[in-house]
Design a protein around this motif. Structure first.
Motif, mmCIF file in Angstrom:
data_model
loop_
_atom_site.group_PDB
_atom_site.id
_atom_site.type_symbol
_atom_site.label_atom_id
_atom_site.label_comp_id
_atom_site.label_asym_id
_atom_site.label_seq_id
_atom_site.Cartn_x
_atom_site.Cartn_y
_atom_site.Cartn_z
ATOM 1 N N ALA A 115 5.089 1.015 -9.652
ATOM 2 C CA ALA A 115 5.639 1.322 -8.241
ATOM 3 C C ALA A 115 5.540 -0.199 -7.330
ATOM 4 O O ALA A 115 6.437 -0.627 -6.577
ATOM 5 C CB ALA A 115 4.757 2.266 -7.631
ATOM 6 N N ARG A 116 4.332 -0.862 -7.577
ATOM 7 C CA ARG A 116 4.343 -2.102 -6.648
ATOM 8 C C ARG A 116 5.318 -2.893 -7.424
ATOM 9 O O ARG A 116 5.808 -3.982 -6.417
ATOM 10 C CB ARG A 116 2.827 -2.575 -7.128
ATOM 11 C CG ARG A 116 1.719 -2.091 -6.085
ATOM 12 C CD ARG A 116 0.659 -3.053 -6.481
ATOM 13 N NE ARG A 116 -0.207 -2.487 -7.590
ATOM 14 C CZ ARG A 116 -1.080 -1.816 -7.548
ATOM 15 N NH1 ARG A 116 -1.264 -1.003 -6.688
ATOM 16 N NH2 ARG A 116 -1.697 -1.245 -8.738
ATOM 17 N N TYR B 57 5.747 5.937 -7.821
ATOM 18 C CA TYR B 57 4.453 6.114 -6.865
ATOM 19 C C TYR B 57 4.212 7.509 -6.825
ATOM 20 O O TYR B 57 2.735 7.845 -6.693
ATOM 21 C CB TYR B 57 4.944 5.573 -5.532
ATOM 22 C CG TYR B 57 3.970 5.626 -4.290
ATOM 23 C CD1 TYR B 57 2.996 5.004 -4.134
ATOM 24 C CD2 TYR B 57 4.216 7.139 -3.407
ATOM 25 C CE1 TYR B 57 2.084 5.533 -3.286
ATOM 26 C CE2 TYR B 57 3.515 7.417 -2.398
ATOM 27 C CZ TYR B 57 2.227 6.417 -2.358
ATOM 28 O OH TYR B 57 1.310 6.666 -1.119
ATOM 29 N N GLN C 162 1.052 3.278 -10.339
ATOM 30 C CA GLN C 162 0.811 2.394 -9.250
ATOM 31 C C GLN C 162 1.554 0.840 -9.675
ATOM 32 O O GLN C 162 2.253 0.440 -8.759
ATOM 33 C CB GLN C 162 -0.509 2.479 -8.835
ATOM 34 C CG GLN C 162 -1.126 3.804 -8.294
ATOM 35 C CD GLN C 162 -0.091 4.413 -7.136
ATOM 36 O OE1 GLN C 162 -0.337 3.891 -6.066
ATOM 37 N NE2 GLN C 162 0.329 5.466 -7.527
ATOM 38 N N LEU D 32 9.284 11.154 -1.137
ATOM 39 C CA LEU D 32 8.124 10.553 -0.439
ATOM 40 C C LEU D 32 7.389 11.171 0.850
ATOM 41 O O LEU D 32 6.371 10.909 1.100
ATOM 42 C CB LEU D 32 8.539 9.046 0.212
ATOM 43 C CG LEU D 32 9.119 8.162 -1.121
ATOM 44 C CD1 LEU D 32 9.459 6.736 -0.098
ATOM 45 C CD2 LEU D 32 7.957 7.900 -1.932
ATOM 46 N N LEU E 69 0.473 0.853 -1.557
ATOM 47 C CA LEU E 69 0.343 0.234 -2.713
ATOM 48 C C LEU E 69 -0.329 -1.239 -2.741
ATOM 49 O O LEU E 69 -1.004 -1.604 -3.904
ATOM 50 C CB LEU E 69 1.858 -0.027 -3.135
ATOM 51 C CG LEU E 69 2.352 1.365 -3.803
ATOM 52 C CD1 LEU E 69 4.010 0.959 -4.072
ATOM 53 C CD2 LEU E 69 1.840 1.945 -4.873
ATOM 54 N N GLY F 138 11.340 3.353 -8.088
ATOM 55 C CA GLY F 138 9.928 3.088 -7.608
ATOM 56 C C GLY F 138 9.401 3.979 -6.534
ATOM 57 O O GLY F 138 7.908 4.465 -6.799
ATOM 58 N N ALA F 139 10.102 4.948 -5.960
ATOM 59 C CA ALA F 139 9.464 6.124 -5.632
ATOM 60 C C ALA F 139 9.029 7.053 -6.510
ATOM 61 O O ALA F 139 8.074 7.568 -6.298
ATOM 62 C CB ALA F 139 10.640 6.591 -4.541
ATOM 63 N N VAL G 18 4.591 3.697 2.162
ATOM 64 C CA VAL G 18 4.203 3.725 0.819
ATOM 65 C C VAL G 18 3.718 2.200 0.161
ATOM 66 O O VAL G 18 2.824 1.962 -0.460
ATOM 67 C CB VAL G 18 5.570 4.190 -0.275
ATOM 68 C CG1 VAL G 18 5.159 3.678 -1.835
ATOM 69 C CG2 VAL G 18 5.666 5.365 -0.045
ATOM 70 N N GLN G 19 4.536 1.159 0.556
ATOM 71 C CA GLN G 19 4.320 -0.184 0.335
ATOM 72 C C GLN G 19 2.632 -0.425 1.000
ATOM 73 O O GLN G 19 1.892 -0.997 0.436
ATOM 74 C CB GLN G 19 5.243 -1.228 1.026
ATOM 75 C CG GLN G 19 6.614 -1.046 -0.031
ATOM 76 C CD GLN G 19 7.722 -2.003 0.748
ATOM 77 O OE1 GLN G 19 7.659 -1.918 1.950
ATOM 78 N NE2 GLN G 19 8.288 -2.694 0.158
#
Length: 392
Positions: free
Chosen positions: A126-127, A118, A123, A89, A153, A114-115, A149-150
């Motif tokens: 990842a969300r 992303y 996307q 990240l 997103l 998830g990382a 990151v959140q």
């Protein structure tokens, strides 16, 4: 095989460009130690260290090489597994992380996947994977990165959640590039939410801590968008606070913003703000410049349509139309016509009544249904489009 080393020199020495490149090459520290070195360099970027900015891509590459050369057993240490996610990240290459021994990783699988989703641009996936991850349940280093990151997103789909997560990022990693990036992302969202107090707070926090950041230009672009794509700047009661924030920006950008604010305020009928912004633009613009003519246009309109009819109309008539942007010419024409019509007698009115101009309303909506603008509807097609599509 990589051995646990404190690498005190690596962690304590200032990370100039030379240190950033040389230290990881000389040391064979644990993955989490290498990632700490990367974070220290990136924090230097937030503080305006151009040498750090120039070297950190090479540092990311070197750390990736050391990750691949590491003994597989090191990844069973939760600190090292979390460091792999932080590395990812923080700009690390996903193809490097994908080569690490997944069966040895001691980190939540949804978080890890998830990382990866992303940084690889997936996307939606990842969300779905990261939505329920609570940043405050993780270590501050990892939690701050995940919260950032959140925030990215969910910025479009759930702005309130994105703002909450960016708040988390700032609180978990203060004084870092993560906080700097969170401020840059959050300022636009808060502007769109029209929360002026928080907008002002975030701007002042950025000015106080990160005005020298390599990415400061991006912050001011987002600040400008948040300010002008909302109604934040259209309340004359807070104009002094807006002006104080704009004093932090370079002169050219400040002038551009005042002109944007003046035009938006005039379209919305906020004549007090139109005049205030127009006057500020006048003080910043060069003689005989196009910007000076636009500033006169906006100030003249505010004067003519408020309480200085004669002076305002004279100012409008003196504007050099050839220097105005094409989109402003129809607006100037309609404004002059509207100002002239203010003093026209009503149908059936006496000559005496015609000598007395009607009281000018304090707020005049140039985008709505006045008789004058109805007659000028073709000329104001561009204006109607602007007022209908003000927000992104």
């Amino acid at each position: 095989m990589m051995r646990p080393l404190l690498c005190a020199a690596l962690l304590l020495l200032p990370f100039t460009a030379a240190n950033a490149l040389a230290q990881p090459a000389r040391q064979s520290g644990e993955p989490y130690e290498l990632v700490r070195a990367l974070q220290a360099v990136q924090d230097g970027i937030a503080n305006g260290d151009t040498a750090a900015h120039g070297s950190h891509i090479a540092l990311i590459r070197q750390i990736g090489e050391k990750f691949l050369a590491a003994d597989p057993g090191v990844w069973s240490n939760a600190q090292n597994s979390q460091a792999a996610v932080i590395y990812l990240l923080s700009g690390g290459a996903p193809q490097i992380v994908r080569k690490l021994p997944r069966d040895k990783m001691n980190v939540d699988e949804r978080l890890f996947n998830g990382a990866l989703a992303y940084v690889e641009g997936r996307q939606e996936e990842a969300r779905e994977l990261l939505k329920d991850v609570g940043p405050r349940t993780l270590s501050s280093g990892l939690g701050g990165q995940v919260a950032l990151v959140q925030g990215a997103l969910f910025a479009r789909s759930e702005a309130s959640l994105a703002i909450e997560r960016l708040d988390d990022a700032r609180l978990l990693l203060p004084g870092t590039l993560v906080e700097e990036a969170a401020l840059r992302r959050e300022i636009l969202l808060v502007g769109q939410a029209e929360d002026f107090d928080k907008f002002e707070f975030l701007a002042l926090a950025y000015i106080r801590h990160y005005r020298n950041s390599i990415y400061a230009g991006d912050f001011w672009q987002r600040f400008s968008s948040g300010l002008t794509q909302s109604s934040l700047a259209l309340d004359d009661r807070r104009f002094a606070r807006i002006a104080a924030l704009l004093e932090q920006i370079d002169r050219a950008s400040r002038l551009k913003l005042y002109l944007v604010i003046a035009r938006a305020a005039m379209v919305r009928g906020q004549l007090a703000v139109t005049r205030l912004a127009g006057e500020r633009a006048l003080t910043l613009s060069a003689d005989a410049s196009a910007d000076r003519e636009r500033a006169h246009f906006f100030r003249g309109a505010a004067r003519a349509l408020a309480n200085e009819y004669d002076g305002g109309l004279a100012e409008l008539k003196a504007v050099d139309r050839s220097k105005l942007p094409e989109r402003d010419v129809p607006l100037l024409n309609a404004t002059v016509q509207l100002a002239l019509d203010i003093r026209k007698p009503l149908p059936g009115g006496s000559a005496t009544a015609a000598d007395k101009p009607p009281a000018t309303p304090a707020r005049l909506d140039l985008a709505s249904s006045t008789v004058t603008l109805a007659r000028a509807q073709k000329q104001l097609g561009e204006l109607e489009l602007l007022t209908r599509d003000r927000r992104p």
